[in-house]
Scaffold this active site. Structure first.
Site, PDB file in Angstrom:
ATOM      1  N   CYS A 145       0.822  -1.205   0.000  1.00  0.00           N
ATOM      2  CA  CYS A 145       0.000   0.000   0.000  1.00  0.00           C
ATOM      3  C   CYS A 145       0.859   1.260   0.000  1.00  0.00           C
ATOM      4  O   CYS A 145       0.480   2.285  -0.585  1.00  0.00           O
ATOM      5  CB  CYS A 145      -0.925  -0.009   1.210  1.00  0.00           C
ATOM      6  SG  CYS A 145      -0.046  -0.165   2.792  1.00  0.00           S
ATOM      7  N   HIS A 281      -1.679   1.169   7.187  1.00  0.00           N
ATOM      8  CA  HIS A 281      -2.103   1.233   5.792  1.00  0.00           C
ATOM      9  C   HIS A 281      -1.811   2.610   5.204  1.00  0.00           C
ATOM     10  O   HIS A 281      -2.122   3.632   5.814  1.00  0.00           O
ATOM     11  CB  HIS A 281      -3.597   0.935   5.701  1.00  0.00           C
ATOM     12  CG  HIS A 281      -4.113   0.736   4.308  1.00  0.00           C
ATOM     13  ND1 HIS A 281      -3.476  -0.075   3.382  1.00  0.00           N
ATOM     14  CD2 HIS A 281      -5.192   1.250   3.662  1.00  0.00           C
ATOM     15  CE1 HIS A 281      -4.157  -0.062   2.249  1.00  0.00           C
ATOM     16  NE2 HIS A 281      -5.198   0.746   2.393  1.00  0.00           N
ATOM     17  N   ASN A 302      -8.128   4.786  -1.949  1.00  0.00           N
ATOM     18  CA  ASN A 302      -7.556   3.535  -1.464  1.00  0.00           C
ATOM     19  C   ASN A 302      -6.969   2.760  -2.638  1.00  0.00           C
ATOM     20  O   ASN A 302      -7.072   3.180  -3.798  1.00  0.00           O
ATOM     21  CB  ASN A 302      -8.636   2.724  -0.748  1.00  0.00           C
ATOM     22  CG  ASN A 302      -8.071   1.732   0.237  1.00  0.00           C
ATOM     23  OD1 ASN A 302      -6.866   1.506   0.302  1.00  0.00           O
ATOM     24  ND2 ASN A 302      -8.934   1.110   1.022  1.00  0.00           N
TER      25      ASN A 302
END
Length: 338
Positions: A145, A281, A302
């Site tokens: 990520c 994250h 995201n």
């Protein structure tokens, strides 16, 4: 021949038992049918019957949790069955969250914060509408990520400086940025920015396409740079007002605690769910605004694909009172400069 009272009672008991058994098995049969349809929709194939039974039990628990959440007292956000529905929360976190929280806290006073004197900000901002955000991508089961967050921020500043929105390569970072970052095993956006600076740029997605696994650095593809940055800066920590000043000017890399089940199954609305500050994250703040009920939010891109959340985005509550922001969004934000 007429039944005696005893046998009439026995028959009644058997009929009642059968009725209760049917009542118990009907929901399971409906859930099994739902699981079968979900498997087709998401092209999910299990290795054997035992594995399928195990995954079905997880699927059932997750669906029951989602249903009970949505049926509870009104909340500003909803959950939905998605492609993560047969994963335990531990499995989900292991495969999708790969931000390595800095071992030392960032200072609330940074050496350079070019947006410190921003005095006025519009009521809302959406860098997608200004052409500075590429389509939502999907990191798959690789915990990189951090690469997607850093690339999204770099794509944004590159568009603002050149007028061209170019999709850049996360795989180059996964394969080549290995001195500090660890590919699918996690990393930091700041380290990624340092790599891009030292490497004198980053190549395009089309030239070095995403594979979703750790690979060997392709030096030939890596050498074809499409976008450059000259530096990066940290946003003063634990200040949503400072983060707002940065997001007014460009997309910003942020780290959040996204490990909860509500994040796993988030579907729509302004997320106000319970979460901590164990940052795990990396995502990208690409705007902010306020919902129809007045709830302020951050608009966050995201990297779990467009089928998750609001077409790949989540709106997270803004100005919550706690200095670190919801899920720690204001703790370790940074942005590239060019």
């Amino acid at each position: 021949m007429a039944l005696t009272l005893k046998w009439r009672l026995v028959l009644a008991a058997l009929l009642m038992w059968a009725s209760l058994a049917a009542a118990r098995t009907a929901p399971d049969a409906s859930m099994a049918e739902m699981h079968e349809k979900w498997m087709v929709e998401h092209s999910r194939v299990y290795k054997d019957d035992a594995d399928k039974a195990y995954r079905f039990s997880i699927f059932k628990d997750n669906v029951n949790y989602i249903d009970s959440f949505n049926e509870a007292a009104a909340k500003p956000y909803k959950l939905a069955v998605n492609k993560f529905a047969d994963l335990t929360n531990e499995e989900f976190r292991a495969s999708r969250n790969g931000y390595k929280m800095a071992s030392f806290p960032k200072s609330s006073k940074v050496l350079s914060f070019r947006y410190a004197n921003v005095s006025a900000a519009p009521a809302s901002m959406d860098w997608r509408k200004k052409g500075a955000v590429t389509a939502v991508k999907d990191q798959g089961q690789c915990g990189c990520c951090w690469a997607f967050s850093a690339v999204a921020a770099t794509e944004g500043i590159n568009q603002l400086k050149t007028g061209k929105l170019i999709s850049l390569s996360e795989q180059e970072l996964v394969d080549c940025d290995t001195s500090e970052d660890q590919g699918c095993n996690g990393g930091l956006m700041d380290y990624a920015f340092e790599f891009i600076i030292g490497n004198k740029g980053l190549t395009t997605e089309s030239n070095y396409p995403y594979q979703g696994v750790d690979g060997t650095c392709n030096s030939k593809k890596e050498s074809s740079d499409a976008a450059k940055i000259t530096g990066y800066e940290d946003v003063p920590a634990n200040s949503e007002s400072a983060l707002l000043k940065a997001v007014v000017n460009q997309p910003v890399s942020v780290a959040i605690d996204a490990g909860g089940s509500d994040f796993q199954f988030y579907s729509s609305g302004v997320f106000t769910g319970e979460c901590g500050t164990e940052l795990d994250h990396g995502v990208t703040a690409v705007g902010y605004g306020a919902a129809s009920d007045g709830t302020k939010y951050w608009l966050v891109k995201n990297s779990w694909g467009a089928s998750w959340g609001e077409n790949g985005y989540i709106r997270m509550q803004r100005d919550i009172g706690a200095a670190e922001g919801l899920c720690g969004i204001a703790m370790q934000a940074s942005y590239p400069t060019a």
